[in-house]
Design an enzyme around this catalytic site. Sequence first.
Site, short mmCIF file in Angstrom:
data_model
loop_
_atom_site.label_atom_id
_atom_site.label_comp_id
_atom_site.label_asym_id
_atom_site.label_seq_id
_atom_site.Cartn_x
_atom_site.Cartn_y
_atom_site.Cartn_z
NE ARG A 47 -0.60 0.31 5.53
CZ ARG A 47 0.12 1.45 5.44
NH1 ARG A 47 -0.14 2.13 4.66
NH2 ARG A 47 0.26 1.94 6.93
CG ASN A 49 3.45 4.71 5.19
OD1 ASN A 49 2.51 4.30 5.65
ND2 ASN A 49 4.26 4.77 5.68
CG ASN A 95 6.69 6.52 8.11
OD1 ASN A 95 5.59 6.44 7.48
ND2 ASN A 95 6.76 5.03 8.67
CG ASP A 143 5.40 6.86 11.48
OD1 ASP A 143 5.41 7.55 11.01
OD2 ASP A 143 5.34 6.47 12.75
#
Length: 232
Positions: A47, A49, A95, A143
């Site tokens: 997927r 991100n 990220n 992140d």
Amino acid sequence: MATGQHVGAAKPRAGGGLVVNLRDGVGLYDVDGAFSWLVTDPVPGRRGNDAAVAPDGALWAGTMRYDEAAGGGTLSRVAPDGTVASVSGPVTVSNGTGWSPDGRLMYYIDTPTRRIDVFDVDGTRVHGRRPFATVPPAQGWPDGLTVDADGCVWVAFWEGAALRRYTPDGRPDRVVELPVRRPTACAFGGPGLRDLYITTARTGLEAPHPLSGSLLVLPDAGQGLPGTPFAG
């Protein structure tokens, strides 16, 4: 706007509407809500991100596998016309991505590496990837990130219950402890771009803190940079 797909990121477009990083590629929403695909690249188990818009108006879109298998993700530059260029070798959980105020450096996080990396920017190309800062395990997982007007890099730490700011030379100089375990990203907004907004997650927590999953704000945290809308 219902997508029917996992949404990794949504960014404004220069002409209105949104560009979205979805499970099966990158899509466009017009101001009236009409949807069209800009890029389709469906891979079972993978997927979209995090994603970010570069100073030149291109979208840098990351992917990851749902099972977070090593090397199962990508980082790509998506031009406004939909041309896609792979940026680096395989990544795992793509990220945070951001640029220095002068646009000459790009910061990037592949979360399981426990590093914030930096690239040199040469037009539409990046090169010279190297560690900018390394994260001790006790601090959690890096992140999402944002860069302020002083060139400092703010990073949200999943499982670290904190934001950390790094000076342009990679030195950590500020820690903001948060009332949630899993902050995911941060961005400046509000009057004069002085407030820092922080997204957080509830997923995977057996007994979430009441604020987990909320949008938090840190007033007057610093001076943000104006965002660039996607040029497509």
